[in-house]
Design a protein around this motif. Structure first.
Motif, PDB file in Angstrom:
ATOM      1  N   LEU A 256       0.828  -1.204   0.000  1.00 23.36           N
ATOM      2  CA  LEU A 256       0.000   0.000   0.000  1.00 23.36           C
ATOM      3  C   LEU A 256       0.863   1.254   0.000  1.00 23.36           C
ATOM      4  CD1 LEU A 256      -2.729   1.317   0.054  1.00 23.36           C
ATOM      5  CD2 LEU A 256      -2.849   0.980   2.530  1.00 23.36           C
ATOM      6  N   ASP A 257       1.912   1.269   0.810  1.00 23.91           N
ATOM      7  CA  ASP A 257       2.800   2.426   0.855  1.00 23.91           C
ATOM      8  C   ASP A 257       3.495   2.647  -0.490  1.00 23.91           C
ATOM      9  OD1 ASP A 257       4.552   4.452   2.407  1.00 23.91           O
ATOM     10  OD2 ASP A 257       6.000   3.117   1.467  1.00 23.91           O
ATOM     11  N   THR A 258       4.000   1.562  -1.079  1.00 23.49           N
ATOM     12  CA  THR A 258       4.675   1.669  -2.374  1.00 23.49           C
ATOM     13  C   THR A 258       3.702   2.095  -3.454  1.00 23.49           C
ATOM     14  OG1 THR A 258       6.203  -0.082  -1.680  1.00 23.49           O
ATOM     15  CG2 THR A 258       6.128   0.433  -4.030  1.00 23.49           C
ATOM     16  N   GLY A 259       2.458   1.605  -3.357  1.00 27.42           N
ATOM     17  CA  GLY A 259       1.432   2.001  -4.321  1.00 27.42           C
ATOM     18  C   GLY A 259       1.151   3.498  -4.261  1.00 27.42           C
ATOM     19  N   VAL A 260       1.088   4.048  -3.051  1.00 28.81           N
ATOM     20  CA  VAL A 260       0.854   5.487  -2.908  1.00 28.81           C
ATOM     21  C   VAL A 260       2.035   6.279  -3.461  1.00 28.81           C
ATOM     22  CG1 VAL A 260       0.567   7.361  -1.237  1.00 28.81           C
ATOM     23  CG2 VAL A 260      -0.729   5.249  -0.970  1.00 28.81           C
ATOM     24  N   ALA A 261       3.263   5.815  -3.184  1.00 26.72           N
ATOM     25  CA  ALA A 261       4.447   6.495  -3.725  1.00 26.72           C
ATOM     26  C   ALA A 261       4.418   6.480  -5.258  1.00 26.72           C
ATOM     27  CB  ALA A 261       5.721   5.823  -3.217  1.00 26.72           C
ATOM     28  N   PHE A 262       4.052   5.343  -5.829  1.00 25.95           N
ATOM     29  CA  PHE A 262       3.956   5.232  -7.289  1.00 25.95           C
ATOM     30  C   PHE A 262       2.910   6.195  -7.832  1.00 25.95           C
ATOM     31  CE2 PHE A 262       1.754   3.242 -10.932  1.00 25.95           C
ATOM     32  CZ  PHE A 262       2.789   3.277 -11.849  1.00 25.95           C
ATOM     33  N   LEU A 263       1.743   6.254  -7.185  1.00 26.92           N
ATOM     34  CA  LEU A 263       0.690   7.166  -7.626  1.00 26.92           C
ATOM     35  C   LEU A 263       1.124   8.623  -7.469  1.00 26.92           C
ATOM     36  CD1 LEU A 263      -2.499   5.432  -6.146  1.00 26.92           C
ATOM     37  CD2 LEU A 263      -1.837   5.575  -8.557  1.00 26.92           C
ATOM     38  N   ALA A 264       1.887   8.914  -6.410  1.00 27.12           N
ATOM     39  CA  ALA A 264       2.378  10.283  -6.225  1.00 27.12           C
ATOM     40  C   ALA A 264       3.269  10.695  -7.389  1.00 27.12           C
ATOM     41  CB  ALA A 264       3.135  10.392  -4.902  1.00 27.12           C
ATOM     42  N   GLY A 265       4.076   9.753  -7.855  1.00 29.74           N
ATOM     43  CA  GLY A 265       4.896  10.038  -9.030  1.00 29.74           C
ATOM     44  C   GLY A 265       4.056  10.286 -10.264  1.00 29.74           C
ATOM     45  N   LEU A 266       2.969   9.513 -10.400  1.00 27.03           N
ATOM     46  CA  LEU A 266       2.050   9.707 -11.528  1.00 27.03           C
ATOM     47  C   LEU A 266       1.364  11.074 -11.479  1.00 27.03           C
ATOM     48  CD1 LEU A 266       0.157   6.295 -11.975  1.00 27.03           C
ATOM     49  CD2 LEU A 266       1.846   7.325 -13.507  1.00 27.03           C
ATOM     50  N   LEU A 267       1.288  11.672 -10.295  1.00 31.18           N
ATOM     51  CA  LEU A 267       0.698  13.008 -10.163  1.00 31.18           C
ATOM     52  C   LEU A 267       1.743  14.110 -10.335  1.00 31.18           C
ATOM     53  CD1 LEU A 267      -1.486  15.073  -9.367  1.00 31.18           C
ATOM     54  CD2 LEU A 267      -0.902  14.595  -6.966  1.00 31.18           C
ATOM     55  N   ILE A 268       2.814  14.047  -9.537  1.00 31.46           N
ATOM     56  CA  ILE A 268       3.752  15.167  -9.456  1.00 31.46           C
ATOM     57  C   ILE A 268       4.572  15.343 -10.727  1.00 31.46           C
ATOM     58  CG2 ILE A 268       5.709  16.129  -8.189  1.00 31.46           C
ATOM     59  CD1 ILE A 268       3.132  16.176  -6.598  1.00 31.46           C
ATOM     60  N   ILE A 269       5.134  14.255 -11.259  1.00 37.33           N
ATOM     61  CA  ILE A 269       6.023  14.400 -12.417  1.00 37.33           C
ATOM     62  C   ILE A 269       5.274  14.888 -13.657  1.00 37.33           C
ATOM     63  CG2 ILE A 269       7.582  13.166 -13.981  1.00 37.33           C
ATOM     64  CD1 ILE A 269       8.568  11.578 -11.590  1.00 37.33           C
ATOM     65  N   PRO A 270       4.104  14.327 -14.023  1.00 39.74           N
ATOM     66  CA  PRO A 270       3.347  14.926 -15.130  1.00 39.74           C
ATOM     67  C   PRO A 270       2.946  16.375 -14.841  1.00 39.74           C
ATOM     68  CG  PRO A 270       2.582  12.697 -14.752  1.00 39.74           C
ATOM     69  CD  PRO A 270       3.512  13.036 -13.625  1.00 39.74           C
ATOM     70  N   ALA A 271       2.601  16.704 -13.574  1.00 41.86           N
ATOM     71  CA  ALA A 271       2.255  18.086 -13.226  1.00 41.86           C
ATOM     72  C   ALA A 271       3.437  19.017 -13.450  1.00 41.86           C
ATOM     73  CB  ALA A 271       1.789  18.165 -11.775  1.00 41.86           C
ATOM     74  N   VAL A 272       4.633  18.538 -13.139  1.00 44.58           N
ATOM     75  CA  VAL A 272       5.840  19.333 -13.362  1.00 44.58           C
ATOM     76  C   VAL A 272       6.021  19.624 -14.856  1.00 44.58           C
ATOM     77  CG1 VAL A 272       8.358  19.188 -13.338  1.00 44.58           C
ATOM     78  CG2 VAL A 272       7.061  18.663 -11.273  1.00 44.58           C
ATOM     79  N   PHE A 273       5.791  18.617 -15.689  1.00 45.74           N
ATOM     80  CA  PHE A 273       5.947  18.815 -17.135  1.00 45.74           C
ATOM     81  C   PHE A 273       4.830  19.692 -17.706  1.00 45.74           C
ATOM     82  CE2 PHE A 273       9.031  15.474 -16.695  1.00 45.74           C
ATOM     83  CZ  PHE A 273       9.923  15.687 -17.750  1.00 45.74           C
TER      84      PHE A 273
END
Length: 440
Positions: A256-273
Motif C-alpha cells: 500500500l505504501d509503495t502504491g501510494v508512492a507510485f501514484l504520487a509520481g504519476l501526479l507530481i512528475i506529469p504536473a511538473v511537465f
C-alpha cells in the motif's frame, strides 16, 4: 499489562494505520523528486527492487520487535538486549523516542504549511485577499498559528486511543487520500505536457540503472518512505494481536505504501511537465528544483495558470498533503505517549498533552531560529539517525536477541534463509545507505 493494552481490532485497520504512518510528505513530494532527478523510469524500477531487498526486511524487523515485546520501543529494545547489554537496548529506544519528538517538531511546521495552503483558495474565493496572501506567505506568525493547529488535530485523535482514535481515523483518512490522489492524476492527465511527464516517469532508461548514485538514492528513499528507524512501526506492531500473520501484514503495508508512492509520481512528475509546458521553470542545472520551491511555488503557479478550476485543484492537492501529514504525525506522537503511559503510569490524556506541549516547545525553538536550525534538524535526523537506527534493528534481531537467534537456528527452508539474509546482507545494505548520505 499486555492484556490491558489497547490494540488494533482488525487487520485492515492495522494495514491502513501502518501505511498511513509510512505515507507522508516523503512519499508524495520526496519520492517524485528523487525519481525526476534520477532517471525517472530507471529510478522507479530500481526502487521496486530495493523495496523487496531492503525495505521489506527492515519493515518486518521493526514490526517483529514490537509484536514480540507487546510494548513500546524503549521496553522492547531493552528486552531484546536483556542478555547482552540491556542499557544499550534501552538507550537506542530513548534515542528513537527523542528522534520522534524532533521529527514531529519540524514535521508539524511543514504540515502546518500544507494546512494553510489548503485554506488559501477559500479565502481567495470569498474575497479575503489579505488573508489569502497571509496563508500562502512565509511568516513567523503563520507558523505559530498553524503548527499548534496541526498538533491539536493530532492530539485529538491520539486522545481516543488505538481502536477509537488511530484505527478509526486511519480507516477514514486513507481512503480519502487515495481517492483525492487518483482524482488529481486523472485531471492532470488531460492537460498538455502531461504525456511527456508520464513517459519520463514510466519508461526506464536502462543505461542509468547501474548508476551508483541512483541505486543508493533508491535505497535511501525506500527506507525513509516506509517510516522506518524511529519506532512508529515497532509501536504499531506491539498493538497487533499475538497470533497475527506478521509476514502477510508486512507485505500488505509495504504494498500500500509503495502504491501510494507510485501514484504520487504519476501526479507530481506529469504536473511538473505541465508546468514546464506553461512556461514555468521547473529544472535547474538538469535537476528538478528543490522540494520546497516545487510544492510551494512551482505547483501553486501551475494551479494559478489554470484559471477558476485551478483554485479547486490546488485546494484538493493541499488537502491531500495535509491528510498525508496527519497520518504520519499520529503514528510518531503515539511513540512517546505509549512510553509515558506504560513506563511512567500516566493516563493517556495527560501523556498526550505532555507530549504535545514538549513538541510545541521544540517546534517554537525551530521557528524562532528557522534560518539555520530547520535545515540542520532535518539533515541530522534523516541522514544520520534513521539509517543508524535501521542498522541497529537488523543487528538486534540478527545477532543480539535470543528470539532472533532462535529463529535463525531453528527455522528451515525459506525462513532460515530469510533469517540469514536479515543477519548478514541487510546490515551491509544499510551501512551503504548511511555511508553514502554521510559522505554527501
Amino acid at each position: 499489562m499486555a492484556q490491558l493494552r489497547d490494540g488494533f481490532q482488525s487487520r485492515i485497520g492495522f494495514v491502513l494505520a501502518a501505511a498511513g504512518a509510512a505515507v507522508g510528505l516523503g512519499n508524495i513530494w520526496g519520492f517524485p523528486t528523487q525519481a525526476a532527478n534520477h532517471g525517472g523510469g530507471a529510478f522507479l524500477l530500481v526502487y521496486f527492487i530495493v523495496i523487496f531487498l531492503l525495505a521489506l526486511p527492515a519493515l518486518y524487523t521493526e514490526l517483529y520487535l514490537g509484536h514480540q515485546a507487546q510494548s513500546n520501543p524503549v521496553t522492547a529494545l531493552r528486552q531484546a538486549w536483556q542478555e547482552k547489554a540491556p542499557k544499550i537496548g534501552a538507550g537506542a529506544g530513548y534515542m528513537g523516542l527523542c528522534g520522534a519528538i524532533v521529527m514531529l517538531s519540524f514535521y508539524s511546521i511543514v504540515a502546518g504549511w500544507m494546512l494553510a495552503f489548503s485554506l488559501e483558495p477559500l479565502a481567495h474565493v470569498f474575497g479575503f485577499e489579505k488573508l489569502s496572501q497571509f496563508l500562502k506567505g512565509d511568516s513567523t506568525l503563520r507558523n505559530f498559528i498553524f503548527t499548534p493547529l496541526m498538533l491539536l488535530l493530532t492530539a485529538s485523535i491520539i486522545l481516543k486511543g488505538v481502536k477509537s482514535g488511530i484505527e478509526a481515523w486511519s480507516r477514514r483518512l486513507m481512503p480519502v487520500l487515495l481517492l483525492l490522489l487518483i482524482a488529481l492524476i486523472a485531471y492532470i492527465a488531460t492537460l498538455e505536457g502531461a504525456a511527456k511527464g508520464f513517459s519520463a516517469y514510466l519508461i526506464p532508461d536502462f543505461s542509468k540503472i547501474t548508476d551508483p548514485d541512483l541505486i543508493i538514492a533508491a535505497m535511501g528513499q525506500a527506507f525513509f518512505s516506509l517510516s522506518l528507524g524511529v519506532g512508529c512501526m515497532m509501536i504499531y506492531g506491539s498493538y497487533l494481536k499475538p497470533n497475527e500473520n506478521l509476514p502477510k501484514l508486512t507485505l500488505s503495508v509495504a504494498a500500500l505504501d509503495t502504491g501510494v508512492a507510485f501514484l504520487a509520481g504519476l501526479l507530481i512528475i506529469p504536473a511538473v511537465f505541465v508546468a514546464q509546458h506553461n512556461g514555468v521553470q521547473v529544472f535547474q542545472d538538469g535537476k528538478l528544483i528543490g522540494e520546497g520551491r516545487l510544492i510551494f511555488a512551482v505547483l501553486p503557479e501551475l494551479f494559478s495558470s489554470m484559471g477558476a478550476i485551478g483554485l479547486w485543484v490546488g485546494m484538493t492537492f493541499f488537502v491531500l498533503m495535509s491528510i498525508a501529514s496527519l497520518t504520519s504525525t499520529i503514528s510518531s506522537t503515539e511513540i512517546p505517549v505509549s512510553f509515558l503511559v506504560e513506563n511512567h503510569g500516566l493516563d493517556r490524556r495527560s501523556a498526550t498533552w505532555w507530549v504535545t506541549g514538549v513538541i510545541m516547545v521544540v517546534a517554537s525553538l525551530i521557528i524562532l531560529n528557522f534560518e539555520w536550525l530547520f535545515g540542520l534538524v532535518i539533515s541530522v535526523f534523516t541522514q544520520y539517525q534513521l539509517p543508524l537506527m535501521g542498522l541497529f534493528y537488523f543487528i538486534t534481531v540478527g545477532w543480539m536477541w535470543k528470539r532472533g537467534n532462535q529463529l535463525r537456528l531453528e527455522c528451515k527452508g525459506f525462513h532460515y534463509w530469510f533469517a540469514q539474509y536479515v543477519r548478514f546482507v541487510c546490515p551491509v545494505l544499510m551501512t551503504a545507505v548511511f555511508l553514502n548520505v554521510a559522505i554527501k
